[in-house]
Design a protein around this motif. Structure first.
Motif, PDB file in Angstrom:
ATOM      1  N   UNK A   8      30.994  41.325  32.375  1.00 29.53           N
ATOM      2  CA  UNK A   8      31.001  42.779  32.480  1.00 29.53           C
ATOM      3  C   UNK A   8      30.975  43.206  33.949  1.00 29.53           C
ATOM      4  N   UNK A   9      30.093  42.581  34.723  1.00 28.95           N
ATOM      5  CA  UNK A   9      30.030  42.886  36.152  1.00 28.95           C
ATOM      6  C   UNK A   9      31.310  42.507  36.873  1.00 28.95           C
ATOM      7  N   UNK A  10      31.880  41.352  36.519  1.00 34.59           N
ATOM      8  CA  UNK A  10      33.124  40.908  37.150  1.00 34.59           C
ATOM      9  C   UNK A  10      34.266  41.866  36.851  1.00 34.59           C
ATOM     10  N   UNK A  11      34.307  42.393  35.626  1.00 32.82           N
ATOM     11  CA  UNK A  11      35.351  43.343  35.255  1.00 32.82           C
ATOM     12  C   UNK A  11      35.267  44.633  36.058  1.00 32.82           C
ATOM     13  N   UNK A  12      34.049  45.129  36.263  1.00 35.41           N
ATOM     14  CA  UNK A  12      33.853  46.341  37.079  1.00 35.41           C
ATOM     15  C   UNK A  12      34.241  46.066  38.525  1.00 35.41           C
ATOM     16  N   UNK A  13      33.839  44.921  39.041  1.00 34.01           N
ATOM     17  CA  UNK A  13      34.152  44.557  40.422  1.00 34.01           C
ATOM     18  C   UNK A  13      35.657  44.393  40.628  1.00 34.01           C
ATOM     19  N   UNK A  14      36.329  43.798  39.657  1.00 34.15           N
ATOM     20  CA  UNK A  14      37.773  43.564  39.742  1.00 34.15           C
ATOM     21  C   UNK A  14      38.540  44.868  39.931  1.00 34.15           C
ATOM     22  N   UNK A  15      38.076  45.923  39.287  1.00 31.88           N
ATOM     23  CA  UNK A  15      38.752  47.214  39.353  1.00 31.88           C
ATOM     24  C   UNK A  15      38.455  47.949  40.658  1.00 31.88           C
ATOM     25  N   UNK A  16      37.239  47.831  41.159  1.00 34.01           N
ATOM     26  CA  UNK A  16      36.780  48.728  42.221  1.00 34.01           C
ATOM     27  C   UNK A  16      36.741  48.149  43.628  1.00 34.01           C
ATOM     28  N   UNK A  17      36.564  46.843  43.784  1.00 36.78           N
ATOM     29  CA  UNK A  17      36.246  46.326  45.114  1.00 36.78           C
ATOM     30  C   UNK A  17      37.391  46.531  46.109  1.00 36.78           C
ATOM     31  N   UNK A 135      36.623  46.163  32.944  1.00 38.04           N
ATOM     32  CA  UNK A 135      37.822  46.792  33.495  1.00 38.04           C
ATOM     33  C   UNK A 135      37.948  48.237  33.043  1.00 38.04           C
ATOM     34  N   UNK A 136      37.744  48.455  31.750  1.00 40.17           N
ATOM     35  CA  UNK A 136      37.956  49.796  31.180  1.00 40.17           C
ATOM     36  C   UNK A 136      36.940  50.794  31.728  1.00 40.17           C
ATOM     37  N   UNK A 137      35.676  50.387  31.747  1.00 37.29           N
ATOM     38  CA  UNK A 137      34.639  51.324  32.181  1.00 37.29           C
ATOM     39  C   UNK A 137      34.459  51.354  33.698  1.00 37.29           C
ATOM     40  N   UNK A 138      34.986  50.338  34.396  1.00 37.33           N
ATOM     41  CA  UNK A 138      34.792  50.269  35.840  1.00 37.33           C
ATOM     42  C   UNK A 138      35.348  51.463  36.577  1.00 37.33           C
ATOM     43  N   UNK A 139      36.593  51.831  36.268  1.00 33.85           N
ATOM     44  CA  UNK A 139      37.189  52.991  36.910  1.00 33.85           C
ATOM     45  C   UNK A 139      36.529  54.287  36.503  1.00 33.85           C
ATOM     46  N   UNK A 140      36.076  54.349  35.263  1.00 31.16           N
ATOM     47  CA  UNK A 140      35.423  55.566  34.781  1.00 31.16           C
ATOM     48  C   UNK A 140      34.053  55.765  35.435  1.00 31.16           C
ATOM     49  N   UNK A 141      33.416  54.671  35.829  1.00 32.48           N
ATOM     50  CA  UNK A 141      32.148  54.793  36.555  1.00 32.48           C
ATOM     51  C   UNK A 141      32.360  55.489  37.903  1.00 32.48           C
ATOM     52  N   UNK A 142      33.465  55.158  38.565  1.00 32.87           N
ATOM     53  CA  UNK A 142      33.778  55.800  39.845  1.00 32.87           C
ATOM     54  C   UNK A 142      34.014  57.290  39.665  1.00 32.87           C
ATOM     55  N   UNK A 143      34.794  57.630  38.635  1.00 29.11           N
ATOM     56  CA  UNK A 143      35.045  59.049  38.358  1.00 29.11           C
ATOM     57  C   UNK A 143      33.756  59.765  38.002  1.00 29.11           C
ATOM     58  N   UNK A 144      32.908  59.116  37.209  1.00 30.51           N
ATOM     59  CA  UNK A 144      31.639  59.709  36.810  1.00 30.51           C
ATOM     60  C   UNK A 144      30.748  59.968  38.016  1.00 30.51           C
ATOM     61  N   UNK A 145      30.771  59.058  38.970  1.00 31.25           N
ATOM     62  CA  UNK A 145      29.965  59.228  40.178  1.00 31.25           C
ATOM     63  C   UNK A 145      30.418  60.445  40.981  1.00 31.25           C
ATOM     64  N   UNK A 146      31.732  60.671  41.035  1.00 30.59           N
ATOM     65  CA  UNK A 146      32.224  61.842  41.775  1.00 30.59           C
ATOM     66  C   UNK A 146      31.772  63.139  41.118  1.00 30.59           C
TER      67      UNK A 146
END
Length: 393
Positions: A8-17, A135-146
């Motif tokens: 799960x962490x790797x998927x978020x990192x893959x999208x955002x780093x 991957x799916x939630x990783x990008x949405x976390x960035x949008x949510x933070x904004x």
């Protein structure tokens, strides 16, 4: 549990780093250099690290990796200056090699023989589901933070918020890894000839030289070609199709679904047409979808091409591994696997660095042409040198 939270962490990192680095002002060449350096480190480290793993044990090797990689990742996020980013990446890749060499052997040592297939399947599916979700939630976390913190779009702090979630999930995974049981490695698996020459210990068990050099040549061609595009797809979608982290996360997660389906049906296809013929055909078939990603009129069509190419090139991995490992003697497997890792990663890192230069200068189409050409040459080479295996069903 460790596999799930790590995936799960790797998927978020893959999208955002990579997008995080772009938001800080780093260019495509720097990111490509970072990626290639990590890949090259893993290639160089794979053989010596295999000896270290045998000395300290599989579980201990995994724990050492977790204890070192976790704070280094936080350091990259909190203090993102180029020497720290590069240095932390090299050290993390170095110790991560130990985990890559340890996980499957530890599963074998920890499970009864009649349960191993089920355990391997469970762990593989858990990892895939976790990465897709990340991957799916990783990008949405960035949008949510904004939205929550009223940050500008593409803000470094928006990406940091998502990467902090990666760090939290990695910490949970680490706590699970710490609970694994240490299993001493049997003396049968250790080379007790401490006075023997290093190269004799490394190469002395090889006999199938004719098969091995052909295997390595084809794999290095594919690794070189893939390096030009595969590690840089996120940057390509950002530069050419102006993808946001949310869009790229959605594309990355959806792209893994066809592979999920392909892994399920590929054994049936291989049984009907033959293992090598199935692998080669899928590699040929992936090339039109690779070019579709390049020439697509919009991001949706490009994402479709990316997904199908990804599925075709990855769904046959179990079949391919079963084919070439079945052609080798048991005593050759570990050594040949190390050689493939070294050769593939070294050429892949070289391709990534050159591909980053092409992307930075707007000549990214050449990267796609080189990838496609490498796939054609490698697949044709295997078809010619192993004609007798192509005829088998």
């Amino acid at each position: 549990m460790a596999t799930f939270f790590a995936g799960l962490g790797a998927g978020i990192n893959e999208v955002n780093f990579n997008y995080y680095l772009l938001s800080l002002g780093y260019n495509e060449i720097f990111i490509a250099t970072l990626t290639s350096l990590a890949t090259l480190t893993a290639a160089i480290a794979s053989i010596p690290m295999s000896f270290l793993v045998n000395r300290i044990g599989r579980r201990n090797a995994i724990v050492v990796n977790q204890l070192i990689s976790w704070p280094l990742f936080l350091l990259q996020v909190l203090l993102p200056i180029s020497p720290i980013i590069l240095g932390a990446s090299v050290v993390s890749s170095l110790v991560s090699t130990m985990q890559g060499l340890s996980e499957r052997p530890l599963l074998i040592e920890s499970t009864e023989e009649d349960k191993r297939v089920n355990v391997f399947s469970l762990v593989t599916m858990t990892s895939l589901v976790a990465v897709i979700s990340g991957n799916f939630f990783g990008g949405k976390l960035t949008y949510l933070a904004t939205q929550i913190f009223s940050l500008p779009a593409e803000s470094p702090w928006a990406y940091r918020a998502a990467l902090f979630c990666t760090s939290l999930l990695s910490g949970i995974a680490m706590s699970c890894y710490l609970r694994l049981k240490h299993i001493p490695i049997s003396a049968d698996h250790l080379d007790t000839r401490t006075n023997s020459h290093f190269f004799k210990r490394l190469f002395g068990n090889l006999e199938s030289f004719g098969f091995i050099w052909k295997l390595l040549l084809g794999q290095m061609l594919i690794g070189f070609g893939a390096g030009f595009t595969v590690p840089l797809f996120s940057l390509f979608f950002k530069k050419v199709y102006h993808a946001t982290a949310d869009q790229w996360g959605t594309i990355s997660s959806i792209a893994k679904l066809p592979m999920f389906f392909g892994v399920m049906i590929s054994p049936k296809i291989a049984r009907k047409f033959g293992s090598l013929k199935t692998v080669v055909f899928c590699q040929y078939l992936s090339i039109p979808f690779l070019l579709l990603t390049l020439f697509a009129p919009n991001i949706a069509v490009a994402g479709f091409g990316f997904a199908i190419r990804h599925a075709l090139m990855n769904m046959t991995e179990p079949i391919w591994a079963s084919f070439y490992m079945g052609m080798l003697k048991p005593k050759e497997l570990s050594t040949v696997s190390s050689f493939i890792t070294v050769g593939w990663n070294t050429l892949n890192a070289t391709g990534t660095r050159i591909g980053g230069s092409f992307l930075e200068s707007g000549k990214h189409q050449w990267s796609f042409y080189i990838t496609g050409l490498a796939y054609v040459i490698a697949s044709s080479f295997y078809s010619i040198v192993w004609r007798k295996h192509m005829r088998k069903t």
